[in-house]
Write a protein that holds these residues in place. Sequence first.
Motif, short mmCIF file in Angstrom:
data_model
loop_
_atom_site.label_atom_id
_atom_site.label_comp_id
_atom_site.label_asym_id
_atom_site.label_seq_id
_atom_site.Cartn_x
_atom_site.Cartn_y
_atom_site.Cartn_z
N THR A 253 0.86 -1.18 0.00
CA THR A 253 0.00 0.00 0.00
C THR A 253 0.89 1.23 0.00
O THR A 253 1.71 1.41 0.91
N LEU A 254 0.74 2.06 -1.04
CA LEU A 254 1.51 3.30 -1.17
C LEU A 254 0.54 4.46 -0.98
O LEU A 254 -0.44 4.59 -1.71
N THR B 13 11.96 2.20 -10.80
CA THR B 13 12.92 2.11 -9.70
C THR B 13 13.00 0.70 -9.14
O THR B 13 14.08 0.19 -8.82
N LEU B 14 11.84 0.03 -9.01
CA LEU B 14 11.82 -1.33 -8.47
C LEU B 14 12.59 -2.28 -9.39
O LEU B 14 13.34 -3.15 -8.91
N ARG B 15 12.43 -2.13 -10.68
CA ARG B 15 13.17 -2.99 -11.62
C ARG B 15 14.67 -2.72 -11.53
O ARG B 15 15.49 -3.65 -11.63
N ARG B 16 15.06 -1.47 -11.35
CA ARG B 16 16.49 -1.15 -11.21
C ARG B 16 17.07 -1.77 -9.94
O ARG B 16 18.18 -2.33 -9.95
N LEU B 17 16.32 -1.68 -8.84
CA LEU B 17 16.79 -2.28 -7.59
C LEU B 17 16.88 -3.79 -7.72
O LEU B 17 17.82 -4.42 -7.19
N VAL C 172 10.41 -3.43 -2.58
CA VAL C 172 9.23 -2.61 -2.86
C VAL C 172 9.21 -1.39 -1.95
O VAL C 172 8.98 -0.26 -2.41
N GLU C 173 9.47 -1.60 -0.67
CA GLU C 173 9.47 -0.47 0.28
C GLU C 173 10.57 0.53 -0.05
O GLU C 173 10.35 1.76 -0.02
N ARG C 174 11.74 0.03 -0.40
CA ARG C 174 12.85 0.93 -0.73
C ARG C 174 12.54 1.73 -2.00
O ARG C 174 12.83 2.94 -2.07
N ALA C 175 11.93 1.09 -3.00
CA ALA C 175 11.59 1.80 -4.24
C ALA C 175 10.55 2.88 -3.98
O ALA C 175 10.65 3.99 -4.51
N ALA C 176 9.54 2.56 -3.14
CA ALA C 176 8.48 3.53 -2.86
C ALA C 176 9.02 4.75 -2.15
O ALA C 176 8.57 5.88 -2.40
N THR C 177 9.98 4.57 -1.24
CA THR C 177 10.52 5.71 -0.50
C THR C 177 11.53 6.50 -1.31
O THR C 177 11.85 7.64 -0.95
N ALA C 178 12.06 5.92 -2.39
CA ALA C 178 13.10 6.59 -3.17
C ALA C 178 12.53 7.44 -4.31
O ALA C 178 13.23 8.32 -4.82
N GLN D 207 4.07 6.38 5.08
CA GLN D 207 3.43 5.13 5.46
C GLN D 207 3.37 4.18 4.26
O GLN D 207 2.48 4.27 3.42
N VAL D 208 4.34 3.29 4.17
CA VAL D 208 4.38 2.27 3.13
C VAL D 208 4.25 0.91 3.80
O VAL D 208 5.06 0.56 4.66
N ASP D 209 3.20 0.18 3.45
CA ASP D 209 2.94 -1.12 4.08
C ASP D 209 3.19 -2.22 3.05
O ASP D 209 2.65 -2.17 1.94
#
Length: 518
Positions: free
Chosen positions: A142-143, A221-225, A290-296, A318-320
């Motif tokens: 959840t973003l 970003t998620l694909r790059r990570l 996923v959490e790292r990509a959402a915050t970046a 708040q990223v769940d």
Amino acid sequence: MSLATRNEVWDALPPLRFGEEHPLDLDVDETTERQLVARLFSRDFDDWSEVLSRVGFCANPIRLVGRSQSFDTRTGELVRSYGSGDEALGVTFTRCGNRRADKCESCSRLYAADTFQLIRAGIAGGKTVPETVADNPLVFATLTAPSFGPVHGTRPNGGRCRPRRDTGHRCPHGRPTSCMAVHGDDDPMVGQPICADCYDYASQVVWQWWAPELWRRFTITLRRLLTQYLGTTPGRLGEVAGLQYAKVAEYQLRGAVHFHALVRLDGPQTPDGFAPAPAAVTAPVLAALVERAATAVRFTAPPVHDDDPARVLAFGAQVDTRAVRTSRRTDDPDRSLTPEQVAGYLAKYATKSTGDNEAKDNAHLRRLEATARHLAGRAVTLDEDGDAPYGLLGKWAHTLGFRGHFATKSRRYSVTLGQLRRARRRAQARIAEANRTGTPIDLRQLEAELLADDHDETTIVIGSWTYAGSGWANGGETALAVAAAARAREYAQERAAHRRNIRLRGDSDASTKTSAVW
């Protein structure tokens, strides 16, 4: 139709609301009541009721006039010819297809059911998706949107809204910044700003406008990570793994959109489906990525007008992220979700919208919409690159600036809504033919055949249709459609409860006989 039969039809309808004593609120006034009774006793009631059933008790069907012909692409032979003149009412009715429950309950329920099947197929397989996807890491994320100002809200264990030791503290507009009330879920204050003048309405509208761009950048970003974690290159990631997702957008009570998404990691694509995911990426690892990509993710939004500042946009803090457990996996058992839970959540969210809050006298949402219209009126027509980034903002003011799709998926996540709908139409035709001939039909086998047929379609339809209008003839007909849709919902709920009881008893044979594929 005889008088006795018509009375039976009337008695079968759910109670209509002429006063506060009836539970189904149809707001039927005297004029609508006369129209309703006139339709029930009309000469063509049987034809009309057949049309009503055919469109699934849609509250606002589309009326079309025209003709279509179906040809076999292999032989050129005319397979079927159909025209609106063939209908007893002289018009072809079709579903409105509105996903919003506040606009059409029937079509909304069908949309939710299709979304449920689409989501679940990507979790546990089925509907042409191999069951081996259930072995691959899957994360429910959840973003959320960032804060644009403090709002009233509920707190765990009945806590106070916004307690402060210094209860006399006030904002620049002289309003208290604390709230010692305990709000219930149905409290109209929930979601309203502590101070509407302090709330950054313009930034929320701009954030909503660029939310689809934030999601796009999140997937990149998620694909790059993932590429970095697997030690490969962006050009060769497809040879190692494939990232699939399905997401829906939901409005919070404060009118801000947030995304619920299922993110699945597959292996490289194969002719038979999907290879197993790389062993190095487990569900907890995928959740962390996923959490790292959402915050970046960051995006600098251009100013709306000459006096407007540029804004650096991001998702909220708040990223769940939660691992989803299927019957084959035991990832993170303490915080796992079942496929049915997740599919149900996303199907429910997909039919929600700002309309769910419109019934309330919500000054906050009205001000958000007014802000969107104000910004659209001041938007710069062209920027330095010759683009008009906010040129269509006024068109989306009613959605509070959000212009994205409410439900999207990656190409290979699962089956498409179009495939499900085409298969359902063919299934209904085959079942109707089987009922006329008395031929037994295996619903599970039928499902596999119809979805497979979608890839080998040999018929082309050529038609010419004209839009003749929307809705039923009057409020009485609409009231009958809404009442019938409510009765159909109650019947479906009773059948679902019956099937659950059978499964709980372990009677798998009876469950197979009573379950319905479509």
